[in-house]
Scaffold this motif. Structure first.
Motif, mmCIF file in Angstrom:
data_model
loop_
_atom_site.group_PDB
_atom_site.id
_atom_site.type_symbol
_atom_site.label_atom_id
_atom_site.label_comp_id
_atom_site.label_asym_id
_atom_site.label_seq_id
_atom_site.Cartn_x
_atom_site.Cartn_y
_atom_site.Cartn_z
ATOM 1 N N ASP A 134 0.953 -0.943 0.371
ATOM 2 C CA ASP A 134 0.054 0.005 0.010
ATOM 3 C C ASP A 134 0.951 1.202 -0.044
ATOM 4 N N LEU A 135 1.118 1.576 -1.334
ATOM 5 C CA LEU A 135 2.181 2.608 -1.371
ATOM 6 C C LEU A 135 2.055 3.755 -0.613
ATOM 7 N N PHE A 136 2.999 4.553 -0.156
ATOM 8 C CA PHE A 136 2.880 5.789 0.458
ATOM 9 C C PHE A 136 1.953 5.809 1.971
ATOM 10 N N SER A 137 1.916 4.765 2.339
ATOM 11 C CA SER A 137 0.894 4.543 3.405
ATOM 12 C C SER A 137 1.335 4.463 4.862
ATOM 13 N N ASP A 138 0.305 4.824 5.938
ATOM 14 C CA ASP A 138 0.767 4.517 7.401
ATOM 15 C C ASP A 138 1.129 3.007 7.569
ATOM 16 N N GLU A 139 0.498 2.173 6.956
ATOM 17 C CA GLU A 139 1.050 0.591 7.031
ATOM 18 C C GLU A 139 2.496 0.498 6.507
ATOM 19 N N GLU A 140 2.905 1.127 5.569
ATOM 20 C CA GLU A 140 4.133 0.983 4.967
ATOM 21 C C GLU A 140 5.313 1.861 5.981
ATOM 22 N N ALA A 141 4.838 2.961 6.620
ATOM 23 C CA ALA A 141 5.550 3.602 7.480
ATOM 24 C C ALA A 141 5.909 2.710 8.627
ATOM 25 N N GLN A 142 4.828 1.813 9.200
ATOM 26 C CA GLN A 142 4.761 1.444 10.290
ATOM 27 C C GLN A 142 5.872 0.165 9.957
ATOM 28 N N ASP A 143 5.582 -0.508 8.785
ATOM 29 C CA ASP A 143 6.612 -1.837 8.476
ATOM 30 C C ASP A 143 8.287 -1.123 8.513
ATOM 31 N N TYR A 144 8.317 -0.019 7.933
ATOM 32 C CA TYR A 144 9.787 0.636 7.994
ATOM 33 C C TYR A 144 10.141 1.003 9.358
ATOM 34 N N PHE A 145 9.239 1.501 10.268
ATOM 35 C CA PHE A 145 9.604 1.554 11.707
ATOM 36 C C PHE A 145 10.265 0.190 12.323
ATOM 37 N N GLU A 146 9.568 -0.823 12.205
ATOM 38 C CA GLU A 146 9.978 -2.076 12.646
ATOM 39 C C GLU A 146 11.201 -2.673 11.917
ATOM 40 N N LEU A 147 11.517 -2.256 10.812
ATOM 41 C CA LEU A 147 12.724 -2.775 10.153
ATOM 42 C C LEU A 147 13.915 -1.840 10.621
ATOM 43 N N ILE A 148 13.641 -0.479 10.886
ATOM 44 C CA ILE A 148 14.531 0.279 11.822
ATOM 45 C C ILE A 148 14.971 -0.117 13.030
ATOM 46 N N GLU A 149 14.057 -0.509 13.856
ATOM 47 C CA GLU A 149 14.249 -1.154 14.866
ATOM 48 C C GLU A 149 14.970 -2.450 15.005
ATOM 49 N N TRP A 150 14.737 -3.318 14.101
ATOM 50 C CA TRP A 150 15.461 -4.681 13.898
ATOM 51 C C TRP A 150 16.937 -4.147 13.490
ATOM 52 N N ALA A 151 17.256 -3.269 12.711
ATOM 53 C CA ALA A 151 18.541 -2.876 12.302
ATOM 54 C C ALA A 151 19.209 -2.380 13.377
ATOM 55 N N GLY A 152 18.714 -1.628 14.235
ATOM 56 C CA GLY A 152 19.368 -0.684 15.506
ATOM 57 C C GLY A 152 19.380 -1.784 16.740
ATOM 58 N N THR A 153 19.098 -3.152 16.620
ATOM 59 C CA THR A 153 19.366 -4.042 17.766
ATOM 60 C C THR A 153 20.259 -5.560 17.320
ATOM 61 N N GLN A 154 20.630 -5.357 16.024
ATOM 62 C CA GLN A 154 21.271 -6.505 15.800
ATOM 63 C C GLN A 154 22.864 -6.610 16.355
ATOM 64 N N SER A 155 23.561 -7.785 16.555
ATOM 65 C CA SER A 155 24.591 -8.003 17.041
ATOM 66 C C SER A 155 25.868 -7.157 16.524
ATOM 67 N N TRP A 156 25.751 -6.966 15.178
ATOM 68 C CA TRP A 156 26.761 -6.281 14.363
ATOM 69 C C TRP A 156 26.472 -4.613 14.344
ATOM 70 N N SER A 157 25.216 -4.166 15.160
ATOM 71 C CA SER A 157 25.000 -2.739 15.042
ATOM 72 C C SER A 157 25.197 -1.971 16.292
ATOM 73 N N SER A 158 25.736 -0.731 16.165
ATOM 74 C CA SER A 158 26.050 0.252 17.267
ATOM 75 C C SER A 158 24.958 0.928 17.769
ATOM 76 N N GLY A 159 23.679 0.563 17.012
ATOM 77 C CA GLY A 159 22.397 1.013 17.570
ATOM 78 C C GLY A 159 21.829 2.480 17.201
ATOM 79 N N LYS A 160 22.716 2.888 16.078
ATOM 80 C CA LYS A 160 22.530 3.966 15.596
ATOM 81 C C LYS A 160 21.983 3.756 14.013
#
Length: 554
Positions: A134-160
């Motif tokens: 659903d392009l440009f949507s709030d659902e897409e933004a929420q998906d991206y939110f969860e991807l960011i939080e995943w990237a910020g908590t990986q063992s190779w990530s500094s958290g930024k």
């Protein structure tokens, strides 16, 4: 000054041999392909991760889009294959990317050796991710939110985590940044519209009938996209209604540090929205990088990569590199073509030392003057063909900078509305000077604008004298003999004029550029005006003028 023959030769030469070099990726990069990430509703999204083989904790530069993360040169038959768009949309100078580089995405070969992980994500419905987009949507933004939080908590990530990318990869940053993910530390939207209706789909209320067709069709073929498609929405929704408003990001809620690229060469797509992000974002730390170059050769250039590196080094690594002490606006001032005549640092956009000057239209002499004429005059043109022009001879060496606004007094015979197209040109020695434009077009003018007369109602909160913003929430059709004021927003630019050059404003009722890939900004096109005769009134009581920001240069 690019001639028609020059433009055709450039297109043909680029189609035969695009100036894009694909380089080998460095050997010391660890790649995790197609990593699954399950989001809140059980849908699995997938990402590619490029990170240093050293195993050190590093910050993340991330992008997300529906274009398929695996469409990279490495995964073509030759290992160096390019997207067909590189052949169709020429660039004014060559550039290079690595085998790992996704479409309009950060190049891992640049970022990983400099101490970053690069994450390229397939949004819902795109590439190998599950679900329907659903392009440009709030659902897409929420998906991206969860991807960011995943990237910020990986063992190779500094958290930024920082966001980077061009076009959709820039657009997708706005809504998620407004949600304020805890691990999001900075964003760099490099040319991305921020208001679908006003910036691209219906600028001035006039429907785009070119690129929107191809993009809507191409995206639906390359990803699983929810119906109705964008093109159908554009046809069915002539007003800026609840749907358009729902997909427009709340820019004021963006608080993370921001480096936005505002291009003077993408008036048909991203220019207005990028400058609007800089104007309205709530971030306390905002930077603006301007250029009038090709989109991709600018983004992947050494200068732009170094600018983004210093930005992310400062905000993701805490490096004290002088970034915080610099003036926030990098301003490229153009004389001709894609190479700047000057690059300056400014404290604001538009620059604070501009003098705002009204150039009054005079229909009797087809000129623009410093003072309004006391005598009423009028000039007319047929909406389907014909045009009118007004000229101002520049009295001293000047830079004309910023957005501009054109105020017209409009009457229409034989119709209740008209689509007004405005082109602003620089004429030197009788020849129009050309600049880099949208879709790889090297024959663009200084600026342009669009406006339906029936959509003349202003948004009084967002509008300024030099930048009118229209509501587009109702039609105000014209009555026979009625003369109405119409303000037209003209796209931002920074252009150098020599004494004796002419500033020319041309007004007509149709799209003024060729609709072919050889001599026009193909595939752009716009809906035609209804048949009628448009009268422009000047002088006496009529507010008909061009508002420009000027300053002399040495």
């Amino acid at each position: 000054m690019a001639t028609t023959l020059d433009l055709a030769r450039r297109f043909i030469a680029n189609a035969w041999n695009p100036g894009v070099t694909v380089t080998d990726a460095p050997a010391d990069i660890t790649v995790d392909w197609d990593v699954p990430i399950k989001v809140r509703d059980g849908t699995t999204l997938r990402v590619n991760v490029f990170r240093p083989s050293s195993g050190k904790l590093v910050p993340v530069v991330m992008s997300a889009h529906p274009y398929a993360k695996d469409k990279i040169p490495l995964k073509t038959k030759t290992g160096r294959g390019l997207s067909p768009q590189y052949r169709l949309l020429s660039q004014p100078r060559p550039f290079h990317i690595s085998q790992y580089t996704g479409w309009e995405a950060p190049d891992p070969a640049f970022w990983v050796p400099r101490g970053y992980a690069v994450v390229n994500a397939d949004l819902r419905g795109g590439g190998t991710s599950e679900g329907v987009a659903d392009l440009f949507s709030d659902e897409e933004a929420q998906d991206y939110f969860e991807l960011i939080e995943w990237a910020g908590t990986q063992s190779w990530s500094s958290g930024k985590v920082g966001l980077d990318g061009v076009s959709y990869l820039a657009i997708s940053q706005y809504k998620v940044a407004a949600l304020r993910p805890p691990h999001l530390a900075a964003i760099c939207p490099w040319e991305g519209f921020s208001d679908l209706y006003r910036d691209f789909a219906r600028p001035g209320g006039i429907r785009e009938d070119g690129f929107s067709i191809l993009w809507s069709m191409g995206t639906s073929r390359g990803a699983r996209v929810a119906r109705p498609l964008l093109r159908s929405q554009m046809i069915d929704r002539p007003l800026r209604d609840e749907w358009y408003q729902s997909i427009t990001p709340d820019l004021e809620r963006i608080q993370v540090p921001l480096l936005v690229c505002g291009s003077f060469s993408d008036h048909l797509l991203h220019s207005r929205g990028s400058f609007e992000v800089f104007r309205r974002a709530g971030s306390a730390q905002k930077r603006l990088y301007t250029h009038r170059d090709g989109k991709w050769c600018a983004y992947y250039s050494e200068e732009a990569c170094q600018e983004r590196l210093r930005f992310f080094d400062h905000h993701l690594k805490g490096v004290e590199n002088g970034w915080a002490e610099e003036l926030p606006v990098r301003l490229a001032i153009m004389d001709i073509g894609a190479k700047p005549a000057a690059v300056t640092r400014e404290s604001a956009w538009p620059p604070q030392d501009l003098t705002w000057r009204k150039l009054w239209l005079d229909a009797q002499s087809s000129t623009m003057r410093d003072e309004p004429s006391l005598d009423h005059g009028s000039v007319n043109f047929r909406s389907q063909f014909g045009s009118v022009a007004f000229n101002w001879t520049v009295p001293i060496d000047l830079d004309i900078i910023g957005p501009m606004s054109l105020s017209l007094s409009v009457q229409v015979d034989g119709a209740t509305d008209i689509n007004l197209f405005v082109d602003v040109a620089k004429v030197r020695n009788g020849v129009k000077t050309t600049f880099e434009g949208s879709y790889g077009f090297g024959g663009d003018m200084v600026s342009k604008g669009w406006q339906r007369a029936a959509h003349r109602e202003l948004d009084l909160i967002l509008s300024t004298p030099e930048q009118p913003v229209h509501r587009h929430e109702r039609d105000e059709l014209l009555s026979p003999g009625e003369i109405v004021p119409v303000m037209i927003a003209l796209r931002p630019h920074a252009t150098r004029f020599r004494k004796g050059d002419e500033l020319r404003v041309e007004v007509q009722g149709r799209w003024p550029y060729a609709r072919n890939p050889f001599t026009g900004p193909f595939p752009a096109g716009y809906e035609s005006s209804p048949k009628g005769i448009c009268h422009l009134h000047t002088g006496a009581q009529y507010e008909s003028h061009l508002l420009v920001g000027v300053r002399p240069y040495v």
